[in-house]
Design a protein around this motif. Structure first.
Motif, PDB file in Angstrom:
ATOM      1  N   SER A  28       0.829  -1.205   0.000  1.00  0.00           N
ATOM      2  CA  SER A  28       0.000   0.000   0.000  1.00  0.00           C
ATOM      3  C   SER A  28       0.863   1.255   0.000  1.00  0.00           C
ATOM      4  O   SER A  28       2.072   1.207   0.252  1.00  0.00           O
ATOM      5  N   ALA A  29       0.225   2.383  -0.258  1.00  0.00           N
ATOM      6  CA  ALA A  29       0.933   3.659  -0.228  1.00  0.00           C
ATOM      7  C   ALA A  29       1.477   3.939   1.171  1.00  0.00           C
ATOM      8  O   ALA A  29       2.579   4.482   1.326  1.00  0.00           O
ATOM      9  N   GLU A  30       0.726   3.562   2.190  1.00  0.00           N
ATOM     10  CA  GLU A  30       1.190   3.766   3.564  1.00  0.00           C
ATOM     11  C   GLU A  30       2.442   2.946   3.839  1.00  0.00           C
ATOM     12  O   GLU A  30       3.346   3.389   4.553  1.00  0.00           O
ATOM     13  N   GLY A  31       2.493   1.742   3.269  1.00  0.00           N
ATOM     14  CA  GLY A  31       3.690   0.925   3.425  1.00  0.00           C
ATOM     15  C   GLY A  31       4.899   1.580   2.785  1.00  0.00           C
ATOM     16  O   GLY A  31       6.001   1.568   3.340  1.00  0.00           O
ATOM     17  N   ARG A  81      10.231   2.760 -11.841  1.00  0.00           N
ATOM     18  CA  ARG A  81       9.416   3.058 -10.663  1.00  0.00           C
ATOM     19  C   ARG A  81      10.284   3.124  -9.413  1.00  0.00           C
ATOM     20  O   ARG A  81      10.047   3.941  -8.521  1.00  0.00           O
ATOM     21  N   ARG A  82      11.298   2.281  -9.347  1.00  0.00           N
ATOM     22  CA  ARG A  82      12.240   2.366  -8.220  1.00  0.00           C
ATOM     23  C   ARG A  82      12.929   3.726  -8.199  1.00  0.00           C
ATOM     24  O   ARG A  82      13.108   4.331  -7.142  1.00  0.00           O
ATOM     25  N   LEU A  83      13.313   4.199  -9.378  1.00  0.00           N
ATOM     26  CA  LEU A  83      13.939   5.516  -9.464  1.00  0.00           C
ATOM     27  C   LEU A  83      12.974   6.596  -8.974  1.00  0.00           C
ATOM     28  O   LEU A  83      13.362   7.492  -8.211  1.00  0.00           O
ATOM     29  N   SER A  84      11.723   6.518  -9.394  1.00  0.00           N
ATOM     30  CA  SER A  84      10.720   7.498  -8.961  1.00  0.00           C
ATOM     31  C   SER A  84      10.569   7.485  -7.448  1.00  0.00           C
ATOM     32  O   SER A  84      10.497   8.542  -6.802  1.00  0.00           O
ATOM     33  N   TYR A  85      10.530   6.298  -6.874  1.00  0.00           N
ATOM     34  CA  TYR A  85      10.370   6.166  -5.427  1.00  0.00           C
ATOM     35  C   TYR A  85      11.573   6.750  -4.689  1.00  0.00           C
ATOM     36  O   TYR A  85      11.423   7.492  -3.708  1.00  0.00           O
ATOM     37  N   ASN A 260      -7.638  10.809  -7.753  1.00  0.00           N
ATOM     38  CA  ASN A 260      -8.288   9.580  -7.293  1.00  0.00           C
ATOM     39  C   ASN A 260      -8.415   8.519  -8.378  1.00  0.00           C
ATOM     40  O   ASN A 260      -8.997   7.461  -8.143  1.00  0.00           O
ATOM     41  N   LEU A 261      -7.886   8.808  -9.539  1.00  0.00           N
ATOM     42  CA  LEU A 261      -8.019   7.877 -10.662  1.00  0.00           C
ATOM     43  C   LEU A 261      -6.680   7.197 -10.919  1.00  0.00           C
ATOM     44  O   LEU A 261      -5.694   7.850 -11.247  1.00  0.00           O
ATOM     45  N   HIS A 262      -6.640   5.880 -10.771  1.00  0.00           N
ATOM     46  CA  HIS A 262      -5.386   5.142 -10.907  1.00  0.00           C
ATOM     47  C   HIS A 262      -5.398   4.148 -12.062  1.00  0.00           C
ATOM     48  O   HIS A 262      -4.361   3.569 -12.386  1.00  0.00           O
ATOM     49  N   GLN A 263      -6.551   3.957 -12.669  1.00  0.00           N
ATOM     50  CA  GLN A 263      -6.648   3.022 -13.786  1.00  0.00           C
ATOM     51  C   GLN A 263      -7.898   3.352 -14.589  1.00  0.00           C
ATOM     52  O   GLN A 263      -8.910   3.776 -14.025  1.00  0.00           O
ATOM     53  N   ILE A 264      -7.819   3.194 -15.900  1.00  0.00           N
ATOM     54  CA  ILE A 264      -8.998   3.405 -16.739  1.00  0.00           C
ATOM     55  C   ILE A 264      -9.194   2.203 -17.652  1.00  0.00           C
ATOM     56  O   ILE A 264      -8.236   1.539 -18.040  1.00  0.00           O
ATOM     57  N   ALA A 296      -1.616  16.668  -0.981  1.00  0.00           N
ATOM     58  CA  ALA A 296      -2.439  15.894  -1.914  1.00  0.00           C
ATOM     59  C   ALA A 296      -1.623  15.451  -3.125  1.00  0.00           C
ATOM     60  O   ALA A 296      -1.806  14.343  -3.638  1.00  0.00           O
ATOM     61  N   VAL A 297      -0.717  16.313  -3.583  1.00  0.00           N
ATOM     62  CA  VAL A 297       0.123  15.974  -4.736  1.00  0.00           C
ATOM     63  C   VAL A 297       1.000  14.768  -4.419  1.00  0.00           C
ATOM     64  O   VAL A 297       1.069  13.803  -5.190  1.00  0.00           O
ATOM     65  N   GLU A 298       1.675  14.806  -3.269  1.00  0.00           N
ATOM     66  CA  GLU A 298       2.572  13.708  -2.914  1.00  0.00           C
ATOM     67  C   GLU A 298       1.801  12.439  -2.566  1.00  0.00           C
ATOM     68  O   GLU A 298       2.255  11.330  -2.867  1.00  0.00           O
ATOM     69  N   GLU A 299       0.646  12.599  -1.962  1.00  0.00           N
ATOM     70  CA  GLU A 299      -0.183  11.430  -1.660  1.00  0.00           C
ATOM     71  C   GLU A 299      -0.580  10.725  -2.954  1.00  0.00           C
ATOM     72  O   GLU A 299      -0.568   9.491  -3.041  1.00  0.00           O
ATOM     73  N   GLY A 300      -0.908  11.511  -3.973  1.00  0.00           N
ATOM     74  CA  GLY A 300      -1.263  10.927  -5.262  1.00  0.00           C
ATOM     75  C   GLY A 300      -0.110  10.168  -5.892  1.00  0.00           C
ATOM     76  O   GLY A 300      -0.309   9.119  -6.525  1.00  0.00           O
ATOM     77  N   LEU A 301       1.099  10.669  -5.720  1.00  0.00           N
ATOM     78  CA  LEU A 301       2.277   9.984  -6.259  1.00  0.00           C
ATOM     79  C   LEU A 301       2.494   8.642  -5.567  1.00  0.00           C
ATOM     80  O   LEU A 301       2.753   7.626  -6.219  1.00  0.00           O
ATOM     81  N   TYR A 302       2.383   8.632  -4.252  1.00  0.00           N
ATOM     82  CA  TYR A 302       2.552   7.372  -3.519  1.00  0.00           C
ATOM     83  C   TYR A 302       1.470   6.363  -3.903  1.00  0.00           C
ATOM     84  O   TYR A 302       1.735   5.166  -4.050  1.00  0.00           O
ATOM     85  N   GLU A 303       0.246   6.830  -4.075  1.00  0.00           N
ATOM     86  CA  GLU A 303      -0.841   5.921  -4.435  1.00  0.00           C
ATOM     87  C   GLU A 303      -0.659   5.358  -5.841  1.00  0.00           C
ATOM     88  O   GLU A 303      -0.977   4.196  -6.098  1.00  0.00           O
ATOM     89  N   ASP A 304      -0.139   6.168  -6.753  1.00  0.00           N
ATOM     90  CA  ASP A 304       0.110   5.670  -8.105  1.00  0.00           C
ATOM     91  C   ASP A 304       1.257   4.667  -8.122  1.00  0.00           C
ATOM     92  O   ASP A 304       1.270   3.732  -8.925  1.00  0.00           O
ATOM     93  N   MET A 305       2.230   4.854  -7.239  1.00  0.00           N
ATOM     94  CA  MET A 305       3.364   3.928  -7.187  1.00  0.00           C
ATOM     95  C   MET A 305       2.997   2.602  -6.542  1.00  0.00           C
ATOM     96  O   MET A 305       3.374   1.535  -7.024  1.00  0.00           O
ATOM     97  N   PHE A 306       2.269   2.673  -5.444  1.00  0.00           N
ATOM     98  CA  PHE A 306       2.064   1.476  -4.635  1.00  0.00           C
ATOM     99  C   PHE A 306       0.670   0.867  -4.750  1.00  0.00           C
ATOM    100  O   PHE A 306       0.437  -0.200  -4.212  1.00  0.00           O
ATOM    101  N   GLU A 307      -0.235   1.528  -5.425  1.00  0.00           N
ATOM    102  CA  GLU A 307      -1.568   0.948  -5.591  1.00  0.00           C
ATOM    103  C   GLU A 307      -1.967   0.838  -7.054  1.00  0.00           C
ATOM    104  O   GLU A 307      -3.043   0.346  -7.375  1.00  0.00           O
ATOM    105  N   GLY A 308      -1.099   1.275  -7.919  1.00  0.00           N
ATOM    106  CA  GLY A 308      -1.439   1.251  -9.338  1.00  0.00           C
ATOM    107  C   GLY A 308      -0.955   0.018 -10.059  1.00  0.00           C
ATOM    108  O   GLY A 308      -1.196  -0.155 -11.248  1.00  0.00           O
ATOM    109  N   ARG A 309      -0.227  -0.851  -9.391  1.00  0.00           N
ATOM    110  CA  ARG A 309       0.307  -2.039 -10.065  1.00  0.00           C
ATOM    111  C   ARG A 309      -0.285  -3.299  -9.459  1.00  0.00           C
ATOM    112  O   ARG A 309      -0.428  -3.403  -8.273  1.00  0.00           O
TER     113      ARG A 309
END
Length: 309
Positions: A28-31, A81-85, A260-264, A296-309
């Protein structure tokens, strides 16, 4: 513990193993946030770690005829993605000295690798760079960013992707990058934003016989004409998302429209964004006084990294 040099041997190995595990971003993003202090310290103390990671991003394809091409692209996307993180865990301008190499790797990937899964990760990484570097430090990057963004959207106007196609992930990634650029409103981008949105009063009060000229307005018209059958469940998340949000008292902060959109599943899922981008961001410039909701910007980045895959 991270500040004790004697303790580094105890935590360095496990952190490297976790970061290199292909399942790393299944959490998860929290992780991801919980590990960021250790990851940050790892790349601060080990000066070769980032160089090694960058070398893995553009590793030449294997000559082995039995190598699975899709798996190879997946590995490249994971390394990006590792680089982004890693960049996201750092402080502002922490990796400024490595920016030329990072930029070179990203540009080379955009131009040499056509796989949507890989290019999507490049756009995610650019979003992180926008948050971790001062805008003027990215001045040499703008021609590539704008050209590639325009290319992605222009391809959509010429040939709409089918529902469920892999190109949808790339289009969403490009839309999220443009979304962030519209939120940040850097001087470097403002002089070019007319390419993508109507940034004049015409966005709110459209004159008679108005016809779309900006890219997103054109897309709104083209995609909006598609039949509504099979429209995705994600539409509700986009519609309910506002580019501004109350913070303290009457203070208004700008935040990403697509956070709030991570996949379409269909290009139709982006119709609200295409439709509202011009008017929403024209109004937000005056209502927010240039303030950005960085949380909110950084939260969105974490969610896209850890909840988008």
């Amino acid at each position: 513990m991270t500040k004790l040099s004697a303790a580094m041997k105890a935590w360095r190995g496990p952190i490297v193993d976790i970061l290199n595990d292909n399942r790393c971003f299944n959490s998860s993003a929290e992780g991801g946030k919980r590990w960021r202090v250790l990851v940050k310290m790892l790349f601060e103390t080990d000066k070769t770690a980032l160089t090694e990671l960058l070398s893995r991003i553009t590793t030449a394809p294997s000559a082995n005829i039995f190598t699975n091409r899709e798996y190879e692209m997946l590995l490249r996307s994971l390394n990006l993605r590792r680089l982004s993180y890693v960049l996201l865990t750092g402080e502002k301008n922490q990796f400024l000295t490595q920016l030329p190499t990072i930029q070179e790797k990203l540009v080379d990937t955009l131009r040499s690798v056509t796989a949507p899964i890989v290019q999507s990760e490049v756009y995610l990484c650019v979003r992180v760079l926008l948050c971790r570097l001062s805008p003027h430090n990215l001045s040499s990057f703008w021609p590539v960013i704008l050209t590639e963004l325009y290319r992605v959207f222009e391809q959509v106007t010429g040939s709409l992707p089918s529902d469920g196609s892999e190109e949808l992930g790339l289009i969403l990634a490009a839309s999220k990058l443009l979304d962030l650029l519209l939120v940040l409103q850097t001087e470097e981008f403002q002089i070019h934003q007319w390419i993508f949105i109507t940034d004049t009063v015409d966005a709110v009060y459209r004159p008679d016989q108005w016809s779309p000229a900006a890219m997103l307005d054109c897309l709104a018209e083209i995609v909006g004409e598609l039949p509504s059958e099979g429209s995705s469940k994600h539409l509700d998340h986009v519609v309910s998302t506002s580019p501004t949000t109350p913070s303290v008292g009457t203070r208004i902060l700008r935040r990403p429209f697509l956070r709030n959109l991570h996949q379409i599943d269909s290009i139709r899922d982006l119709v609200p964004f295409f439709n509202q981008a011009s008017i929403a961001y024209y109004e937000s410039v005056y209502s927010s006084d240039g303030r950005v909701d960085w949380e909110a910007v950084e939260e969105g980045l974490y969610e896209d990294m850890f909840e988008g895959r």
